[in-house]
Each structure stands twice: as structure tokens, then as C-alpha cells.
Design a protein around this motif. Structure first.
Motif, PDB file in Angstrom:
ATOM      1  N   THR A 167      22.371  11.266 -45.393  1.00 45.92           N
ATOM      2  CA  THR A 167      21.133  11.876 -44.909  1.00 45.92           C
ATOM      3  C   THR A 167      20.098  11.917 -46.037  1.00 45.92           C
ATOM      4  N   ASN A 168      19.938  13.039 -46.723  1.00 45.95           N
ATOM      5  CA  ASN A 168      18.933  13.139 -47.767  1.00 45.95           C
ATOM      6  C   ASN A 168      19.550  13.489 -49.114  1.00 45.95           C
ATOM      7  N   ASN A 195      15.549   8.834 -53.615  1.00 45.71           N
ATOM      8  CA  ASN A 195      14.826   7.953 -54.532  1.00 45.71           C
ATOM      9  C   ASN A 195      15.476   8.049 -55.907  1.00 45.71           C
ATOM     10  N   GLY A 233      10.346   2.684 -44.196  1.00 48.74           N
ATOM     11  CA  GLY A 233      10.800   3.708 -43.274  1.00 48.74           C
ATOM     12  C   GLY A 233      10.449   5.106 -43.754  1.00 48.74           C
ATOM     13  N   ARG A 234      11.060   6.104 -43.128  1.00 50.80           N
ATOM     14  CA  ARG A 234      10.742   7.500 -43.463  1.00 50.80           C
ATOM     15  C   ARG A 234      11.365   7.937 -44.765  1.00 50.80           C
ATOM     16  N   ARG A 235      12.506   7.341 -45.144  1.00 53.64           N
ATOM     17  CA  ARG A 235      13.191   7.759 -46.377  1.00 53.64           C
ATOM     18  C   ARG A 235      13.569   6.537 -47.207  1.00 53.64           C
TER      19      ARG A 235
END
Length: 304
Positions: free
Chosen positions: A97-98, A130, A268-270
Motif C-alpha cells: 500500500t503506502n 518514493n 499513477g497516484r503513488r
């Protein structure tokens, strides 16, 4: 990002069983030469080495990979044939996920029945995606407390449920469905399949040559020069950009072994790291209490 990548990702996730890690490994960011395909030979390599031949100017990426496939030498782990367990030592960074999950895994799988053992070390998860893995993080993994996990019969599965074919086209069909060959995700799926196979078992020299020829046929694969991975090993970098991500594979020019691979989500979003792995040791072992060779045993953290 297309749903066509889900099958490949599920295969990769299944490889580590309880360790919950995806395998698509890593290179040291910023060391690969991002120039054109024609890269001069390294001055430190003898003129007769396959690495020098594969890095000569004027070759296509396919020609470079075919040269490596035809000239690879025996790896130390090739001498462990006939022992009952496949042994792997992997360090991985994987998106969840994140967050980024960081894991060191030593795995012994008994080929006869799919049982075995894993020693798993987890460094604290990192928030955000990132992230470029560093060599210093490997020390965090080595200091983490080990957890020994025993697996019963059929709990550790090989990447492919059948023998590895010698014909590259046949192997490619097993790693990526031929029906997807015209889809944007196909190069990514096929590349992930090669990485998943190489990080699930020891491949002998013939099998390594076959996987290199599969890579040679990946659409739009490019040669990115020589690089050094997070473990300090020098290899040849090959890159595939497809379906919104960039995958980089680092290949040992002498043995044809996969040293590392990394997948980076470009948009994309992430955007950020998807997965990164170092294949530190592989081969076969006689029991679940030993690495594959005296050299590996001397360098390894004591097994617990």
C-alpha cells in the motif's frame, strides 16, 4: 495500470510464503550508465571475457544477451547439484500500500515434497513509497532478530509447477500467457516472470542461458551499461519500460546469474518503488541448517 499484471504479481508473492514479499529485485540507483546501447568495454576486464564482448559498441540489446547466453561459465552453486534442498538467500524491499517492507530471507525448499524452512529478518517498515534502497539498509536487515519458520509438505511451491523447458519460446509461454503478447503489459509480465523464476530456485548454466534468451526477446528491452548493485557486485544492466513502470535487471556477465532487479512505478497516484531484490546466494543444500557452500557458510550470519 492494467489488471493484466495481477497474475504475475500473485506468482511473485507466493514465492516467499509466510515472508509476505514480492520479488522483482534491485540495483544501486544512479550507477547504471543511462547512455545509448553502444558502451565501450570496461578497462578492468580482459578482452576475451564475455562481458567485454557483450558491451562492445554497435550491438543490439538482443545480440548482447545472446552473447552472454552462449558464453556463460559455471557458477559456484552449479557444483551443488543432486542435493535435496533448493537454497536461496534474498534481501527484498516491497511495496505494501503506502509503505516499504524490508526483508532478509534464507529459504530451504525440499524439492521432493515442497516442505522446508525459512529464516526471516525484518527491518522496520518505511512509510511512503518514493524510496531508493541503500547499502546501509542491508546492515539494518542483518541486525534484525531472526524468525525461523518451518513449512510442511506442499507449503513451499516452485515458481513453475513443471520442468523448465530448454526452448526459450516454450519457457516464455509459461512465464507470460501468449494471448497477452500484444498488450502493453506483456513486456512487464514476461520480465517479472524471468525474475520470479531466477529468485525461486537455482538455475543451472543451461537454464540460465535459456532465461537470457527469453529476456533477449522481451519487446523494447534496452542495455544500460555496467552497474554495481547494493551488495557491491558489478553486472550488466538491462531495462524494460512498459505499462507505467520501469524494471531493471542486473546480470552477472560471467555466469549469467541474476544479481538484482528493481521495479519502479513511473506514474499513477503513488509513483515510486514497487519492488527490489538482491539474490545473494543460491544453490542446493543437504539440510535446512546450512548454506550452499563453504564460502557462503563462512560469510553467513550464524543460523538460528
Amino acid at each position: 495500470m492494467t489488471h493484466l499484471t495481477l497474475t504475475a504479481r500473485r506468482r511473485l508473492a507466493a514465492l516467499l510464503g509466510g515472508s509476505v514479499v514480492l520479488l522483482t529485485a534491485c540495483q544501486n540507483a544512479g550507477t547504471a550508465a543511462p547512455g545509448p546501447a553502444g558502451v565501450p568495454p570496461s578497462a578492468s576486464q580482459p578482452a576475451s571475457t564475455p562481458a567485454t564482448a557483450a558491451t562492445a559498441a554497435g550491438l543490439t540489446t538482443r545480440q548482447r544477451l545472446d552473447l552472454l547466453a552462449s558464453a556463460i561459465s559455471t557458477a559456484p552453486a552449479d557444483t551443488t547439484a543432486g542435493l535435496p534442498y533448493t537454497y536461496l538467500h534474498l534481501q527484498t524491499w516491497a511495496r505494501a500500500t503506502n509503505t516499504i517492507v524490508r526483508t532478509d530471507v534464507r529459504r530451504w525448499r525440499k524439492d521432493a515434497d515442497g516442505s522446508g524452512r525459512e529464516i526471516i529478518r525484518r527491518a522496520p517498515d518505511l512509510r511512503g513509497v518514493n524510496h531508493h534502497p541503500t547499502a546501509e539498509e542491508r546492515q539494518e536487515l542483518s541486525r534484525a532478530a531472526p524468525q525461523s519458520v518451518h513449512h510442511g509438505i506442499n507449503q513451499l511451491h516452485p515458481y513453475l509447477p513443471e520442468d523448465i523447458p530448454a526452448e526459450p519460446r516454450e519457457l516464455a509461454r509459461l512465464l507470460a500467457p501468449p494471448a497477452l503478447v500484444d498488450e502493453p503489459a506483456y513486456p512487464r509480465i514476461l520480465t517479472s516472470g524471468v525474475v520470479g523464476l531466477a529468485t525461486s530456485q537455482h538455475l543451472d548454466s543451461r537454464q540460465r542461458a535459456t532465461t537470457l534468451r527469453v529476456l533477449a526477446a522481451v519487446p523494447d528491452i534496452t542495455y544500460r551499461g555496467t552497474t554495481t548493485d547494493l551488495a557491491g557486485r558489478t553486472g550488466l544492466a538491462f531495462q524494460v519500460t512498459a505499462d507505467g513502470s520501469t524494471s531493471t535487471l542486473v546480470i552477472d556477465p560471467a555466469t549469467g546469474e541474476l544479481l538484482a532487479a528493481k521495479e519502479w512505478i513511473d506514474g499513477g497516484r503513488r509513483p515510486g518503488l514497487f519492488s527490489c531484490s538482491l539474490l545473494l546466494d543460491n544453490g542446493r543444500a543437504s539440510s535446512t541448517d546450512e548454506p550452499t557452500s563453504p564460502t557462503a557458510a563462512a560469510a553467513a550470519t550464524p543460523l538460528r
